[in-house]
Design an enzyme around this catalytic site. Structure first.
Site, PDB file in Angstrom:
ATOM      1  N   PHE A   7      45.991  31.609 -29.700  1.00  5.62           N
ATOM      2  CA  PHE A   7      46.103  32.170 -28.996  1.00  5.62           C
ATOM      3  C   PHE A   7      45.085  32.872 -29.717  1.00  5.62           C
ATOM      4  O   PHE A   7      45.393  34.223 -30.639  1.00  5.62           O
ATOM      5  CB  PHE A   7      47.226  32.813 -28.248  1.00  5.62           C
ATOM      6  CG  PHE A   7      48.076  31.710 -26.801  1.00  5.62           C
ATOM      7  CD1 PHE A   7      47.938  31.849 -26.546  1.00  5.62           C
ATOM      8  CD2 PHE A   7      48.889  31.364 -28.312  1.00  5.62           C
ATOM      9  CE1 PHE A   7      49.077  31.806 -25.119  1.00  5.62           C
ATOM     10  CE2 PHE A   7      49.477  30.916 -27.226  1.00  5.62           C
ATOM     11  CZ  PHE A   7      49.520  30.558 -25.508  1.00  5.62           C
ATOM     12  N   ASP A   8      43.973  33.315 -28.809  1.00  5.65           N
ATOM     13  CA  ASP A   8      43.329  34.382 -29.198  1.00  5.65           C
ATOM     14  C   ASP A   8      43.949  35.582 -28.594  1.00  5.65           C
ATOM     15  O   ASP A   8      44.773  35.874 -28.072  1.00  5.65           O
ATOM     16  CB  ASP A   8      42.098  34.281 -28.138  1.00  5.65           C
ATOM     17  CG  ASP A   8      40.927  35.857 -27.894  1.00  5.65           C
ATOM     18  OD1 ASP A   8      40.766  35.949 -29.846  1.00  5.65           O
ATOM     19  OD2 ASP A   8      40.122  36.289 -26.878  1.00  5.65           O
ATOM     20  N   LEU A   9      43.285  36.940 -28.990  1.00  5.44           N
ATOM     21  CA  LEU A   9      43.868  38.126 -28.514  1.00  5.44           C
ATOM     22  C   LEU A   9      42.985  38.989 -27.391  1.00  5.44           C
ATOM     23  O   LEU A   9      43.541  38.904 -26.181  1.00  5.44           O
ATOM     24  CB  LEU A   9      44.271  38.998 -30.522  1.00  5.44           C
ATOM     25  CG  LEU A   9      45.146  40.256 -30.114  1.00  5.44           C
ATOM     26  CD1 LEU A   9      46.277  40.131 -29.259  1.00  5.44           C
ATOM     27  CD2 LEU A   9      44.873  41.126 -31.331  1.00  5.44           C
ATOM     28  N   ASP A  10      41.871  40.174 -27.911  1.00  4.02           N
ATOM     29  CA  ASP A  10      41.157  40.060 -27.522  1.00  4.02           C
ATOM     30  C   ASP A  10      41.016  39.687 -25.585  1.00  4.02           C
ATOM     31  O   ASP A  10      40.519  38.128 -26.204  1.00  4.02           O
ATOM     32  CB  ASP A  10      40.081  41.139 -27.725  1.00  4.02           C
ATOM     33  CG  ASP A  10      40.744  41.826 -28.679  1.00  4.02           C
ATOM     34  OD1 ASP A  10      42.074  42.528 -28.863  1.00  4.02           O
ATOM     35  OD2 ASP A  10      39.570  42.179 -29.861  1.00  4.02           O
TER      36      ASP A  10
END
Length: 224
Positions: A7-10
């Site tokens: 998962f990417d964060l931002d």
């Protein structure tokens, strides 16, 4: 069902524009760079900061590094937590974790910040590891960070788990990184990238919300 989800964060887990944009504005003001409107700096959300200052503001690498230092000064002062989780993210992560799917945060945000953010929002417990660049790193790509996650899972042969992995993100950088590592990807529409951007980058799936992300990861044909 995929075994490993990155998962990417931002823009994927957190609605991070508030803290990021405030910190970008602070940095640009310190660099005496005029900003016409806040919308014009949303392009900073996603790619590496030094590269962004160079690309979007035509700064030299030295100035871009100084702007990044100003950004982090402000961001570390509390703005990093000005980034609420998107609706349904906690429930989706909890369900995937309960199914035995191994979850990783794979982000362009330095690990130092990313780790504190996911811990602050009480979702660190769902992840095996938070993978991002070090504070001193300047030249890195999402492709390299995804590869790092794959190597963490399968050090001897990361390609052996390729069909079991999926990358979830809201920008072309996430999707292109997945494509270059030959793994599946889910482009999310609730973040900061457009459907066209994600489709053009080669997203395997498109999801409108967190519930759809979870459904795709859980229901995808077992590719192992």
């Amino acid at each position: 069902m995929y075994k490993y989800a990155f998962f990417d964060l931002d823009g994927t887990l957190t609605q991070s524009e508030f803290g990021i944009l405030n910190s970008i504005l602070y940095a640009l003001q310190k660099m005496n760079y005029k900003v016409e409107d806040k919308e014009s700096i949303k392009c900073f959300i996603g790619p590496p900061l030094v590269q962004s200052f160079m690309q979007f503001c035509q700064m030299s690498e030295e100035d871009a590094k100084q702007a990044t230092a100003y950004y982090r000064e402000h961001y570390n002062g509390g703005e990093m937590y000005n980034a609420p989780l998107y609706e349904g993210i906690g429930e989706m992560l909890r369900e995937l974790h309960s199914k035995g799917i191994k979850l990783y945060v794979v982000t362009s945000k330095p690990t130092f910040f990313a780790q504190r953010i996911v811990e602050h929002f009480d979702i660190l417990k769902y992840f095996e590891k938070v993978i991002g660049p070090e504070l001193k790193d300047v030249n890195y790509t999402k492709e390299e960070l995804i590869r790092q996650a794959m190597c963490d899972i399968s050090p001897e042969d990361p390609d052996a788990i390729r069909s079991s992995c999926v990358m979830v993100g809201d920008r072309m950088y996430d999707i292109e990184g997945a494509v270059k590592n030959r793994i599946a990807s889910i482009g999310v529409l609730y973040g900061y990238g457009s459907e066209k951007e994600l489709a053009d980058a080669g997203a395997s799936f498109i999801a409108k919300n967190a519930k759809e992300v979870g459904s795709i990861i859980r229901s995808a044909e077992d590719r192992t």
